[in-house]
Structures are given as structure tokens and as C-alpha cells.
Design a protein around this motif. Structure first.
Motif, mmCIF file in Angstrom:
data_model
loop_
_atom_site.group_PDB
_atom_site.id
_atom_site.type_symbol
_atom_site.label_atom_id
_atom_site.label_comp_id
_atom_site.label_asym_id
_atom_site.label_seq_id
_atom_site.Cartn_x
_atom_site.Cartn_y
_atom_site.Cartn_z
ATOM 1 N N ALA A 180 0.835 -1.209 0.000
ATOM 2 C CA ALA A 180 0.000 0.000 0.000
ATOM 3 C C ALA A 180 0.869 1.257 0.000
ATOM 4 O O ALA A 180 0.589 2.223 -0.724
ATOM 5 N N GLN A 181 1.943 1.238 0.813
ATOM 6 C CA GLN A 181 2.834 2.409 0.875
ATOM 7 C C GLN A 181 3.551 2.611 -0.465
ATOM 8 O O GLN A 181 3.708 3.747 -0.932
ATOM 9 N N LEU A 182 4.002 1.503 -1.058
ATOM 10 C CA LEU A 182 4.707 1.594 -2.336
ATOM 11 C C LEU A 182 3.790 2.122 -3.432
ATOM 12 O O LEU A 182 4.185 2.981 -4.234
ATOM 13 N N ALA A 183 2.569 1.613 -3.472
ATOM 14 C CA ALA A 183 1.613 2.052 -4.493
ATOM 15 C C ALA A 183 1.256 3.520 -4.317
ATOM 16 O O ALA A 183 1.129 4.264 -5.306
ATOM 17 N N ALA A 189 3.129 5.957 -2.829
ATOM 18 C CA ALA A 189 4.278 6.802 -3.192
ATOM 19 C C ALA A 189 4.568 6.706 -4.685
ATOM 20 O O ALA A 189 4.868 7.710 -5.345
ATOM 21 N N GLY A 190 4.481 5.497 -5.238
ATOM 22 C CA GLY A 190 4.787 5.291 -6.656
ATOM 23 C C GLY A 190 3.805 5.975 -7.575
ATOM 24 O O GLY A 190 4.186 6.463 -8.654
ATOM 25 N N THR A 191 2.548 6.038 -7.169
ATOM 26 C CA THR A 191 1.521 6.707 -7.981
ATOM 27 C C THR A 191 1.863 8.174 -8.186
ATOM 28 O O THR A 191 1.704 8.723 -9.281
ATOM 29 N N ARG A 192 2.371 8.807 -7.154
ATOM 30 C CA ARG A 192 2.727 10.231 -7.259
ATOM 31 C C ARG A 192 3.881 10.434 -8.232
ATOM 32 O O ARG A 192 3.914 11.422 -8.979
ATOM 33 N N VAL A 193 4.839 9.494 -8.245
ATOM 34 C CA VAL A 193 5.960 9.557 -9.198
ATOM 35 C C VAL A 193 5.455 9.358 -10.622
ATOM 36 O O VAL A 193 5.766 10.135 -11.535
ATOM 37 N N ILE A 194 4.648 8.325 -10.818
ATOM 38 C CA ILE A 194 4.163 7.967 -12.156
ATOM 39 C C ILE A 194 3.368 9.108 -12.772
ATOM 40 O O ILE A 194 3.570 9.467 -13.944
ATOM 41 N N ARG A 195 2.469 9.696 -12.016
ATOM 42 C CA ARG A 195 1.594 10.738 -12.561
ATOM 43 C C ARG A 195 2.396 11.957 -12.995
ATOM 44 O O ARG A 195 2.109 12.576 -14.021
ATOM 45 N N ARG A 196 3.421 12.307 -12.221
ATOM 46 C CA ARG A 196 4.220 13.480 -12.579
ATOM 47 C C ARG A 196 5.126 13.193 -13.772
ATOM 48 O O ARG A 196 5.330 14.055 -14.622
ATOM 49 N N ARG A 197 5.674 11.994 -13.833
ATOM 50 C CA ARG A 197 6.476 11.642 -15.006
ATOM 51 C C ARG A 197 5.627 11.678 -16.277
ATOM 52 O O ARG A 197 6.072 12.171 -17.320
ATOM 53 N N GLU A 198 4.420 11.155 -16.197
ATOM 54 C CA GLU A 198 3.522 11.150 -17.352
ATOM 55 C C GLU A 198 3.220 12.582 -17.813
ATOM 56 O O GLU A 198 3.293 12.890 -19.003
ATOM 57 N N ARG A 199 2.906 13.451 -16.869
ATOM 58 C CA ARG A 199 2.592 14.848 -17.227
ATOM 59 C C ARG A 199 3.784 15.540 -17.865
ATOM 60 O O ARG A 199 3.635 16.294 -18.826
ATOM 61 N N ALA A 200 4.982 15.295 -17.322
ATOM 62 C CA ALA A 200 6.185 15.943 -17.854
ATOM 63 C C ALA A 200 6.445 15.515 -19.300
ATOM 64 O O ALA A 200 6.739 16.353 -20.162
ATOM 65 N N ILE A 201 6.334 14.223 -19.572
ATOM 66 C CA ILE A 201 6.575 13.741 -20.941
ATOM 67 C C ILE A 201 5.499 14.256 -21.890
ATOM 68 O O ILE A 201 5.793 14.600 -23.050
ATOM 69 N N GLU A 214 -6.610 7.312 -8.227
ATOM 70 C CA GLU A 214 -7.266 6.059 -7.829
ATOM 71 C C GLU A 214 -6.988 4.953 -8.835
ATOM 72 O O GLU A 214 -6.655 3.817 -8.464
ATOM 73 N N GLN A 215 -7.112 5.270 -10.133
ATOM 74 C CA GLN A 215 -6.912 4.261 -11.164
ATOM 75 C C GLN A 215 -5.460 3.773 -11.200
ATOM 76 O O GLN A 215 -5.199 2.578 -11.351
ATOM 77 N N VAL A 216 -4.522 4.712 -11.075
ATOM 78 C CA VAL A 216 -3.105 4.329 -11.099
ATOM 79 C C VAL A 216 -2.779 3.441 -9.903
ATOM 80 O O VAL A 216 -2.108 2.409 -10.023
ATOM 81 N N GLN A 217 -3.284 3.824 -8.739
ATOM 82 C CA GLN A 217 -3.003 3.063 -7.521
ATOM 83 C C GLN A 217 -3.598 1.651 -7.604
ATOM 84 O O GLN A 217 -2.961 0.674 -7.194
ATOM 85 N N GLN A 218 -4.810 1.542 -8.141
ATOM 86 C CA GLN A 218 -5.440 0.223 -8.289
ATOM 87 C C GLN A 218 -4.648 -0.655 -9.258
ATOM 88 O O GLN A 218 -4.433 -1.846 -9.008
ATOM 89 N N ALA A 219 -4.198 -0.055 -10.373
ATOM 90 C CA ALA A 219 -3.401 -0.811 -11.338
ATOM 91 C C ALA A 219 -2.080 -1.260 -10.715
ATOM 92 O O ALA A 219 -1.588 -2.372 -10.976
ATOM 93 N N PHE A 220 -1.488 -0.386 -9.909
ATOM 94 C CA PHE A 220 -0.239 -0.674 -9.209
ATOM 95 C C PHE A 220 -0.426 -1.902 -8.296
ATOM 96 O O PHE A 220 0.343 -2.874 -8.370
ATOM 97 N N LEU A 221 -1.444 -1.875 -7.454
ATOM 98 C CA LEU A 221 -1.688 -2.960 -6.508
ATOM 99 C C LEU A 221 -2.029 -4.266 -7.233
ATOM 100 O O LEU A 221 -1.605 -5.351 -6.810
ATOM 101 N N ALA A 222 -2.772 -4.154 -8.332
ATOM 102 C CA ALA A 222 -3.126 -5.356 -9.102
ATOM 103 C C ALA A 222 -1.879 -6.021 -9.669
ATOM 104 O O ALA A 222 -1.749 -7.258 -9.640
ATOM 105 N N LYS A 223 -0.932 -5.215 -10.166
ATOM 106 C CA LYS A 223 0.284 -5.794 -10.745
ATOM 107 C C LYS A 223 1.183 -6.383 -9.658
ATOM 108 O O LYS A 223 1.846 -7.410 -9.877
ATOM 109 N N ILE A 224 1.213 -5.735 -8.485
ATOM 110 C CA ILE A 224 1.978 -6.295 -7.364
ATOM 111 C C ILE A 224 1.452 -7.682 -7.006
ATOM 112 O O ILE A 224 2.223 -8.622 -6.755
ATOM 113 N N GLN A 225 0.133 -7.836 -7.000
ATOM 114 C CA GLN A 225 -0.462 -9.142 -6.689
ATOM 115 C C GLN A 225 -0.045 -10.187 -7.723
ATOM 116 O O GLN A 225 0.246 -11.333 -7.384
ATOM 117 N N GLN A 226 0.018 -9.783 -8.982
ATOM 118 C CA GLN A 226 0.402 -10.711 -10.055
ATOM 119 C C GLN A 226 1.852 -11.188 -9.889
ATOM 120 O O GLN A 226 2.182 -12.320 -10.244
#
Length: 378
Positions: A186-189, A191-203, A240-252
Motif C-alpha cells: 500500500a505504501q509503495l503504491a 508513493a509510486g503513484t505520485r511519481v508515475i503521474r508526474r512523469r507522465e505529465r512531464a513527458i 485512484e486508477q493508477v493506484q489500483q493498477a499498481f496494486l493489481a500488478k503487485i499481486q500478479q
């Protein structure tokens, strides 16, 4: 913005050096390994608190000394600022803005903006994904200084989660292990969501600018595409969507992570894809074409920072003219003109026309000493 003075104490091969910049363009002339790149690195550290050389702080301090200091005075539209960064062998840093020690290093970022362009940047095309991630993160720190804190938080959670996975390596997960791992997930997802969203916006903002520059330099014969390829599927850039996708992939990947003892999901495995005419750039064409791509990225960085910050950043050119052919040299020098304060290193002045030389401050560098006059044995 305009860098007026720079002072180096016990930094790299400089014992004590004060430089006053008197023109929009400063050419630093000297043989290799004299300290030209070190000076640009000092400015880069003031801008981003990072070095493209990835050096440890103790490697930045002059041999035999315990501390090093980089200080500068900077003129911006809002007025004058003084900045100082103190480095210590134990890794502790002190940052000072207008004579006030700052508790948070994040508050130091964004005062000085600079774009570094060196021969090492060709690794943006040829190198591993981590090179492109480091480049994108350094740009983001200047666009949005709080990103430095966000990235630090993610890396801290990542280190702690990896340590937990190593401790439980090859152990059949018990209910307590799974329960504790879920907390780290949960903590990784988060923190990671905040990184992912900003990287996406920058690109999203950088890509069209880079594509336009590339078309301009290449005469519209090639089409550059810059795409963010996150390790976590990104269908919508909503938390919310990014975090859910993050947690789903961690489970996989949960079983694989426990077997390998490391985190396999998250932005530490992101990629920035660079393609020319739909072909991966690292597989495409000549070194000259790869250099055109890197030049387009750097010009796009300058333009984007200028748009976001509202002032022109400094441009630090570390011996790149030798890496570019004549037409690309001219493209770069024509673009700069007096729009950006530029510090440029070179081993000789032959690449510059008389107009450039007449409008530039020329400094000579030898063995960590800088002079406005050529050294006798230079």
C-alpha cells in the motif's frame, strides 16, 4: 535569470576560486582534466542538488579536505539571491539561501534553473533505462521542486520493502508475512503513484516540443517520438486508477518477488521510449542522428523550463561542440544567441565565429585555476 558570481572552495580540483560572469556567454578554454567540467558540475549541483556524474559527496571534495562549498549570486526578475551548498565527507549537506540555513533541501530547489548538456548525454539514446529515468527526474525537480521529496519518499519505501523481501527470501509466506507485505504494498503504491503521474505529465508536455525541435534540426526528414512507458499500466492519469493498477500488478508478481527478494513492480522500472520513424533510436542510424535526437531533447528541456518557470534557465555545455558536426553546431549556437546565459567548455576556440567570440567572456582553466588570460604553458 543571470548567474553573476560563483565561488568554489575545496570542490573537486579547485582550492579557492571566485568567478564573476560579465557576459551572457562564457567560454571556458583548457586542456582535458583541468577543471572545466567541474565548474559546470558545481552550477548543476546548485540547480538540482544532483550531478549527472552520479558521484558521491566525498568524491566531490578536494583530496585531504573534510568539506567543500559552492556559493553563487543570482539575479532574477524577483531580485538578487545568494545560494550556498556545503558538502561533507560523511554525506551531510547544508543548504543556505540568502544567508539563511534551510531545514528542507526542497526549499533550495527552483531558485537556480540550469540545463546541462555533455557528451555523456549520448547515453540517453544508447544507455540503460535508468539513464533516461535519471534525466527525466532531474528535469522534473526543476519543473516542480516538490518532486525531489516525492521521489525520495518512493525510494525510501522501495528500500524498506526490498529489505523485507530479502529477509523472507524463499520462505513460504505465512499469514503474518503476507499481512506485513500488504502494508508495504500500500505504501509503495501510494508513493509510486505520485511519481508515475508526474512523469507522465512531464513527458506529455516535453514530447511535442522535442518533436518540433527534431523536425527543425533534421529538416523534417525524420519524426521523433518521445513516450513514457510506465512499468505499471497507465490507462488514466487519475490517482485512484493508477493506484489500483499498481496494486493489481503487485499481486500478479507477488510469488516472483518473494522468490527473488526484490520489488519487480513500480516506477524504478519505468522506461522512456525514444523512436525515430517508428524505430527504436538506439537501433536507428548513425551517431549523428542520435546526436540530433539528444540535441532536440536538450533544446526542449530549455524551452519547457522557460515556459514553466517564466525565465530562461542557464545552459551548461560541456565539450559538446566536438561531438556535433558543423550544421548541428550552428543550429545550437544560433538557437542560444543571447536568449540563455551559457557556460560552454572547449579545448580550443576554433568552433566559434568572430561574432560569438566578441560577445563572449573567455576564461582559461588550468589545474583548478581560472584566469582571463591564457596561461604561459597552455
Amino acid at each position: 535569470m543571470y548567474l553573476k558570481t560563483l565561488q568554489l572552495r575545496q570542490f573537486r580540483n579547485y582550492k579557492e576560486q571566485q568567478i564573476e560572469f560579465t557576459a551572457p556567454k562564457t567560454i571556458l578554454v583548457g586542456n582535458n582534466a583541468q577543471g572545466k567540467s567541474n565548474l559546470l558540475e558545481a552550477v548543476e549541483l546548485l540547480a538540482t542538488l544532483r550531478s549527472h556524474r552520479h558521484g558521491r559527496d566525498r568524491d566531490l571534495i578536494r583530496e585531504g579536505e573534510d568539506t567543500a562549498q559552492i556559493s553563487a549570486s543570482l539575479k532574477r526578475q524577483t531580485g538578487m539571491s545568494s545560494l550556498s551548498l556545503t558538502l561533507r565527507r560523511n554525506g551531510r549537506r547544508t543548504v543556505t539561501l540568502n544567508s539563511e540555513n534551510l531545514r528542507r533541501q526542497m526549499d533550495f530547489l527552483g531558485v537556480l534553473n540550469a540545463v546541462q548538456f555533455s557528451s555523456l548525454d549520448l547515453e540517453l539514446v544508447r544507455g540503460l533505462p535508468e539513464v533516461r529515468r535519471h534525466w527525466l527526474d532531474t528535469l522534473l525537480i526543476q519543473l516542480e521542486p516538490i518532486y525531489a521529496h516525492i521521489l525520495q519518499q518512493y525510494n525510501q519505501v522501495l528500500r524498506q520493502r526490498n529489505a523485507f523481501l530479502k529477509q523472507n527470501l524463499e520462505i513460504r509466506p505465512t499469514a503474518s508475512v503476507q499481512s506485513e507485505l500488504a502494508v508495504w504494498d500500500a505504501q509503495l503504491a501510494n508513493a509510486g503513484t505520485r511519481v508515475i503521474r508526474r512523469r507522465e505529465r512531464a513527458i506529455q508536455r516535453l514530447a511535442p516540443i522535442a518533436t518540433a525541435w527534431h523536425a527543425n534540426i533534421s529538416g523534417s526528414t525524420e519524426i521523433l517520438q518521445v513516450k513514457y512507458a510506465p512499468n505499471v499500466p497507465l490507462e488514466e492519469n487519475q490517482p485512484e486508477q493508477v493506484q489500483q493498477a499498481f496494486l493489481a500488478k503487485i499481486q500478479q508478481r507477488a510469488i516472483a518477488e518473494l522468490r527473488q527478494g526484490t520489488t519487480l513492480v513500480g516506477p524504478h522500472r519505468d522506461e522512456v521510449e525514444l523512436t525515430i520513424n517508428n524505430t527504436p533510436a538506439r537501433q536507428y542510424g548513425s551517431q549523428g542522428q542520435q546526436r540530433t535526437l539528444v540535441l532536440a531533447l536538450k533544446l526542449a528541456e530549455l524551452q519547457l523550463i522557460e515556459e514553466v518557470v517564466g525565465e530562461s534557465p542557464l545552459l551548461l555545455l560541456d565539450d559538446v561542440l566536438a561531438e556535433l558536426d558543423l550544421s548541428r553546431q550552428n543550429q545550437l549556437l544560433d538557437t542560444i544567441q543571447d536568449r540563455f546565459q551559457t557556460l560552454i567548455t572547449t579545448t580550443h576556440l576554433g568552433s566559434f565565429d568572430s561574432q560569438w567570440l566578441n560577445s563572449s567572456q573567455i576564461l582559461y582553466v588550468q589545474s583548478g585555476e581560472i584566469s582571463s588570460k591564457t596561461f604561459i604553458n597552455f
